[in-house]
Write a protein that holds these residues in place. Structure first.
Motif, PDB file in Angstrom:
ATOM      1  N   SER A   1       0.822  -1.207   0.000  1.00 48.08           N
ATOM      2  CA  SER A   1       0.000   0.000   0.000  1.00 48.08           C
ATOM      3  C   SER A   1       0.856   1.258   0.000  1.00 48.08           C
ATOM      4  O   SER A   1       1.620   1.497   0.933  1.00 48.08           O
ATOM      5  CB  SER A   1      -0.921   0.004   1.222  1.00 48.08           C
ATOM      6  N   ILE A   2       0.710   2.052  -1.052  1.00 46.16           N
ATOM      7  CA  ILE A   2       1.333   3.371  -1.103  1.00 46.16           C
ATOM      8  C   ILE A   2       0.345   4.326  -0.435  1.00 46.16           C
ATOM      9  O   ILE A   2      -0.483   4.969  -1.075  1.00 46.16           O
ATOM     10  CB  ILE A   2       1.654   3.775  -2.548  1.00 46.16           C
ATOM     11  N   TYR A   3       0.423   4.336   0.902  1.00 41.60           N
ATOM     12  CA  TYR A   3      -0.572   5.017   1.738  1.00 41.60           C
ATOM     13  C   TYR A   3      -0.221   6.486   1.915  1.00 41.60           C
ATOM     14  O   TYR A   3       0.877   6.827   2.373  1.00 41.60           O
ATOM     15  CB  TYR A   3      -0.662   4.316   3.096  1.00 41.60           C
ATOM     16  N   ILE A   4      -1.172   7.346   1.589  1.00 39.70           N
ATOM     17  CA  ILE A   4      -1.016   8.793   1.738  1.00 39.70           C
ATOM     18  C   ILE A   4      -2.032   9.283   2.770  1.00 39.70           C
ATOM     19  O   ILE A   4      -3.240   9.247   2.521  1.00 39.70           O
ATOM     20  CB  ILE A   4      -1.254   9.518   0.397  1.00 39.70           C
ATOM     21  N   PRO A   5      -1.599   9.713   3.955  1.00 43.35           N
ATOM     22  CA  PRO A   5      -2.550  10.194   4.959  1.00 43.35           C
ATOM     23  C   PRO A   5      -3.446  11.297   4.398  1.00 43.35           C
ATOM     24  O   PRO A   5      -3.023  12.097   3.552  1.00 43.35           O
ATOM     25  CB  PRO A   5      -1.640  10.721   6.070  1.00 43.35           C
ATOM     26  N   ALA A   6      -4.681  11.328   4.881  1.00 37.86           N
ATOM     27  CA  ALA A   6      -5.672  12.271   4.366  1.00 37.86           C
ATOM     28  C   ALA A   6      -5.242  13.722   4.530  1.00 37.86           C
ATOM     29  O   ALA A   6      -5.639  14.592   3.743  1.00 37.86           O
ATOM     30  CB  ALA A   6      -7.016  12.037   5.057  1.00 37.86           C
ATOM     31  N   SER A   7      -4.418  14.006   5.534  1.00 39.93           N
ATOM     32  CA  SER A   7      -3.988  15.383   5.794  1.00 39.93           C
ATOM     33  C   SER A   7      -3.205  15.984   4.631  1.00 39.93           C
ATOM     34  O   SER A   7      -3.128  17.205   4.482  1.00 39.93           O
ATOM     35  CB  SER A   7      -3.127  15.433   7.062  1.00 39.93           C
TER      36      SER A   7
ATOM     37  N   SER B   1      -9.580   8.707   4.849  1.00 42.12           N
ATOM     38  CA  SER B   1     -10.416   8.991   6.021  1.00 42.12           C
ATOM     39  C   SER B   1     -11.106  10.345   5.968  1.00 42.12           C
ATOM     40  O   SER B   1     -11.924  10.647   6.832  1.00 42.12           O
ATOM     41  CB  SER B   1      -9.577   8.898   7.296  1.00 42.12           C
ATOM     42  N   LEU B   2     -10.766  11.156   4.967  1.00 39.59           N
ATOM     43  CA  LEU B   2     -11.433  12.437   4.756  1.00 39.59           C
ATOM     44  C   LEU B   2     -11.770  12.586   3.276  1.00 39.59           C
ATOM     45  O   LEU B   2     -11.091  12.025   2.415  1.00 39.59           O
ATOM     46  CB  LEU B   2     -10.535  13.604   5.201  1.00 39.59           C
ATOM     47  N   SER B   3     -12.787  13.362   2.999  1.00 39.61           N
ATOM     48  CA  SER B   3     -13.113  13.683   1.616  1.00 39.61           C
ATOM     49  C   SER B   3     -11.917  14.358   0.946  1.00 39.61           C
ATOM     50  O   SER B   3     -11.184  15.127   1.577  1.00 39.61           O
ATOM     51  CB  SER B   3     -14.335  14.614   1.597  1.00 39.61           C
ATOM     52  N   ASN B   4     -11.711  14.065  -0.329  1.00 41.56           N
ATOM     53  CA  ASN B   4     -10.649  14.724  -1.085  1.00 41.56           C
ATOM     54  C   ASN B   4     -11.200  15.267  -2.404  1.00 41.56           C
ATOM     55  O   ASN B   4     -12.422  15.335  -2.583  1.00 41.56           O
ATOM     56  CB  ASN B   4      -9.458  13.782  -1.300  1.00 41.56           C
TER      57      ASN B   4
END
Length: 407
Positions: free
Chosen positions: A91-97, A179-182
């Motif tokens: 997983s190339i995980y990008i935090p929602a922030s 975890s947040l709308s983008n």
């Protein structure tokens, strides 16, 4: 993946909670899940694809050499070989922030670089995989495939050229939001629904992903976004690491029965998530329950008082985390099979992404044979087990590849 939302907090609402959360039966409960010789053999013989393992962010945050046995984490090469794992989607995980802060493209490149470096360090163990043919060829050569999925489409940054760039770097699925709308989609975790599903760009992106050959991942997105994605996509979609809402009422991150039916009409697959809070209602509600009890104590006795600390310690000791078990995972698989058919089931464990919340019997990548044994015990045929372990995901991926070749 939980990391930016609950990661440790699903178990560690307060300091020490993770320690208190061990099952009371401990090793005895774990030991009741054992795999037969046949289960071990099938796990190694059949192509085993897990579409969500969070090694890249794990070792970016705290580096470990996962080409060798590690003391931490749920994945390393020796354990993966023991479990029969052939193709982890890292997983190339990008935090929602990062949607607001910027820097998501840089982080994505760094995480991809980390996986390429992993392969370069151990070319006798790992090989990159950019296609279904690569997966099969690597297995024939005795190499573990490293495939890549992007968790959170923030690095696309509203530019389809970035989609093409990340395809060239090896990304083969994109989880549209986290975890947040983008700028692409509303999130199942975000009460703000700025798009009522997919954004106009998100709808365009889904079409372009079809043309490029990137699987559309509907995990994490809102219900409205899910229905729009399956309607817009001309090829099957995947839910790379989701489980079932019927076992976790009110938890939108999981899929409802109606969503499963729509997924079946789309010919897609749901890759079952192993995190306990995805699997069982009690575990799903544990964090909120503990928080309420602890906050009530702090309010009554004062946050830093001796009495509050004593009572909180008692709460922790008397309310251990209610781990799910392998049987709970099998219940989810049974439900999907009974509702829409075995051809729509796969594995998306979320190893290294859900902290210490993994079910008894499936604590790390060495334990896939336990899952095979459980499927055997519940009457699944060898062919059906082969489909669940990787055949169904490969079928979807091939359909995506074939469509891209002709469009």
């Amino acid at each position: 993946m939980f990391k930016s939302l609950i990661a440790a907090s699903v178990l560690a609402v307060i300091t020490g909670c993770a320690t208190a959360a061990q099952p009371t039966e401990g090793n005895a409960e774990q030991a009741k899940y054992t795999a037969s010789d046949k289960a071990e053999r099938l796990a190694k013989e059949y192509l085993l694809v897990d579409t969500h393992i969070d090694v890249p962010y794990r070792i970016h945050d705290k580096w470990e050499d996962v080409t060798e046995a590690t003391a931490e984490g749920d994945f390393d090469y020796p354990r993966a070989v023991e479990g029969g794992l052939d193709a982890p989607f890292m997983s190339i995980y990008i935090p929602a922030s990062y949607e607001q802060s910027g820097g998501s493209v840089q982080l994505a490149h760094e995480l991809i670089d980390g996986m390429e470096a992993l392969v370069a360090r151990a070319p006798d163990k790992f090989a990159m995989a950019y296609s279904t043919d690569d997966i099969r060829s690597n297995k024939e050569q005795g190499l573990m495939s490293i495939a890549l999925g992007m968790e959170n489409g923030t690095p696309i940054e509203g530019d389809l050229d970035n989609l093409h760039m990340f395809y060239e770097r090896g990304i083969r699925y994109i989880t549209l939001a986290h975890s947040l709308s983008n700028h692409i989609s509303d999130s199942s975790y975000d009460i703000r629904r700025q798009w009522d599903g997919l954004s106009p760009f998100g709808k365009e992106l889904v079409k372009e992903m079809n043309k490029v050959g990137v699987m559309v991942d509907v995990s994490h997105i809102s219900d409205e976004a899910f229905y729009q994605a399956v309607e817009i996509s001309d090829v099957p979609v995947i839910a790379s690491h989701s489980s079932l809402r019927s076992y976790t009422p009110g938890f939108e991150r999981n899929m409802s029965d109606n969503m499963l039916k729509a997924l079946a009409e789309n010919e897609g697959v749901i890759q079952i998530n192993f995190g306990s809070s995805f699997l069982a209602e009690q575990a799903n509600r544990y964090r909120d329950m503990m928080k309420k009890r602890i906050n009530a104590v702090k309010e009554q006795y004062g946050e830093d008082s001796h009495e509050a600390k004593r009572r909180i310690k008692d709460i922790e000791a008397n309310n251990p985390y209610p781990f799910a078990t392998l049987d709970t995972v099998l219940d989810h698989i049974d439900h999907v099979r009974d509702l829409i058919g075995v051809e729509h089931i796969g594995i998306g464990s979320d190893y290294d992404g859900v902290g210490d919340s993994l079910p008894v019997g499936l604590k790390d990548v060495s334990t896939y044979p336990n899952l095979v044994q459980g499927l055997m015990d519940r009457g699944y045929s060898d062919k059906e087990i082969e489909m669940i372990l990787g055949g169904n995901l490969m079928r979807v991926w091939e359909q995506v590849e074939d469509y891209a070749e002709t469009h």
